[in-house]
Each structure stands twice: as structure tokens, then as C-alpha cells.
Design a protein around this motif. Sequence first.
Motif, PDB file in Angstrom:
ATOM      1  N   GLN A   3      48.222  41.579  43.599  1.00 59.51           N
ATOM      2  CA  GLN A   3      48.334  43.016  43.875  1.00 59.51           C
ATOM      3  C   GLN A   3      48.784  43.735  42.620  1.00 59.51           C
ATOM      4  N   LEU A   4      48.133  44.853  42.359  1.00 60.64           N
ATOM      5  CA  LEU A   4      48.509  45.731  41.248  1.00 60.64           C
ATOM      6  C   LEU A   4      48.848  47.089  41.847  1.00 60.64           C
ATOM      7  N   VAL A   5      50.033  47.572  41.547  1.00 60.50           N
ATOM      8  CA  VAL A   5      50.486  48.839  42.123  1.00 60.50           C
ATOM      9  C   VAL A   5      50.812  49.809  40.997  1.00 60.50           C
ATOM     10  N   GLU A   6      50.027  50.885  40.933  1.00 59.75           N
ATOM     11  CA  GLU A   6      50.254  51.907  39.911  1.00 59.75           C
ATOM     12  C   GLU A   6      51.236  52.958  40.420  1.00 59.75           C
ATOM     13  N   PRO A  33      42.457  40.294  29.392  1.00 62.43           N
ATOM     14  CA  PRO A  33      43.494  41.277  29.129  1.00 62.43           C
ATOM     15  C   PRO A  33      43.937  42.006  30.404  1.00 62.43           C
ATOM     16  N   MET A  34      44.858  42.939  30.210  1.00 62.24           N
ATOM     17  CA  MET A  34      45.123  43.962  31.211  1.00 62.24           C
ATOM     18  C   MET A  34      44.696  45.300  30.623  1.00 62.24           C
ATOM     19  N   ALA A  35      44.377  46.234  31.493  1.00 65.96           N
ATOM     20  CA  ALA A  35      43.791  47.464  30.993  1.00 65.96           C
ATOM     21  C   ALA A  35      44.071  48.630  31.924  1.00 65.96           C
ATOM     22  N   TRP A  36      43.873  49.818  31.373  1.00 61.76           N
ATOM     23  CA  TRP A  36      43.867  51.043  32.169  1.00 61.76           C
ATOM     24  C   TRP A  36      42.474  51.654  32.064  1.00 61.76           C
ATOM     25  N   TYR A  37      41.949  52.041  33.202  1.00 64.74           N
ATOM     26  CA  TYR A  37      40.699  52.774  33.291  1.00 64.74           C
ATOM     27  C   TYR A  37      40.998  54.125  33.931  1.00 64.74           C
ATOM     28  N   ARG A  38      40.047  55.040  33.840  1.00 62.73           N
ATOM     29  CA  ARG A  38      40.175  56.299  34.547  1.00 62.73           C
ATOM     30  C   ARG A  38      38.810  56.768  35.032  1.00 62.73           C
ATOM     31  N   CYS A  95      44.713  50.545  37.141  1.00 65.69           N
ATOM     32  CA  CYS A  95      45.141  49.361  36.411  1.00 65.69           C
ATOM     33  C   CYS A  95      44.162  48.224  36.705  1.00 65.69           C
ATOM     34  N   ASN A  96      43.878  47.441  35.690  1.00 61.42           N
ATOM     35  CA  ASN A  96      42.939  46.325  35.821  1.00 61.42           C
ATOM     36  C   ASN A  96      43.527  45.084  35.162  1.00 61.42           C
ATOM     37  N   THR A 105      35.607  34.163  36.043  1.00 55.64           N
ATOM     38  CA  THR A 105      36.372  35.380  35.779  1.00 55.64           C
ATOM     39  C   THR A 105      36.734  36.076  37.083  1.00 55.64           C
ATOM     40  N   TYR A 106      38.009  36.426  37.211  1.00 56.12           N
ATOM     41  CA  TYR A 106      38.507  37.162  38.363  1.00 56.12           C
ATOM     42  C   TYR A 106      39.014  38.512  37.874  1.00 56.12           C
ATOM     43  N   ASP A 107      38.573  39.560  38.582  1.00 53.93           N
ATOM     44  CA  ASP A 107      38.856  40.943  38.197  1.00 53.93           C
ATOM     45  C   ASP A 107      39.691  41.573  39.307  1.00 53.93           C
ATOM     46  N   TYR A 108      40.845  42.133  38.946  1.00 51.57           N
ATOM     47  CA  TYR A 108      41.723  42.737  39.950  1.00 51.57           C
ATOM     48  C   TYR A 108      41.962  44.211  39.609  1.00 51.57           C
ATOM     49  N   TRP A 109      42.069  45.040  40.674  1.00 47.78           N
ATOM     50  CA  TRP A 109      42.254  46.479  40.495  1.00 47.78           C
ATOM     51  C   TRP A 109      43.396  46.981  41.354  1.00 47.78           C
TER      52      TRP A 109
END
Length: 119
Positions: A3-6, A33-38, A95-96, A105-109
Motif C-alpha cells: 500500500q502506498l498512501v499519499e 525506483p520510486m517515483a511521483w507522477y501527476r 506515488c509509484n 516487474t511489479y508496479d504499485y500506485w
Amino acid sequence: QVQLVESGGGAVQAGGSLRLSCAASQNIFSFNPMAWYRQAPGKQRELVATITSGGSTNYADSVKGRFTISRDNAKNTVYLQMNSLKPEDTAVYYCNAVRVVVGRTYDYWGQGTQVTVSS
């Protein structure tokens, strides 16, 4: 289950600052990596900034010199410090986190946090 909580979004006037946080439910050192998208209304989601497990960073040209991505492995949290905000920075920020396990590859948002910049 990751879980990712912004948090940290809000409304601010142009020229102001905000700091976004992304708290992960697992040790973030395993994400690379970890990243921020918008994503702004009517536009595609775009990459804002990335940070590797080693601390290397990259930024979109539109935010270079204004935004700073950082990570606190002890708190399992990634931050996005946003300064000199512009109306065009208005978007939902996500957040990614990416994890590669045995070549897969596992992608979390996260769920996103709204940033609104008024002129």
C-alpha cells in the motif's frame, strides 16, 4: 499487499510550496525506483520525478530546479518538495513504486493527492 498512501496535497497560490509524502506499507529499499507522477484534467499521466534505491534522482524538465524528490528508508516514506509552484502544476499527484522479483516487474500506485495552484 503493498500500500502506498499519499498526503500533503492542497490548495496554494502561485509561488507557494507544498511537500507531498508517500508512506509505504513495506520497506521501500525493496522498491527501485520510486517515483511521483501527476495527471491534470484531460491530460495523460506524466512522470514528475524518480529516485532509485541508491538515491539517484531524475526530474521532468518542467519541474527541474523547483521540485525535489527524497526518500527516508527508516520511515518507509518518499517525499516530493514542491517550491515556486505554478498554476500548470495543478494535478492529481500519484506515488509509484517498482519492484522486480525473479525478473518479473511489479508496479504499485497510491490513490493520489490533489494539488491545486491558483494564480
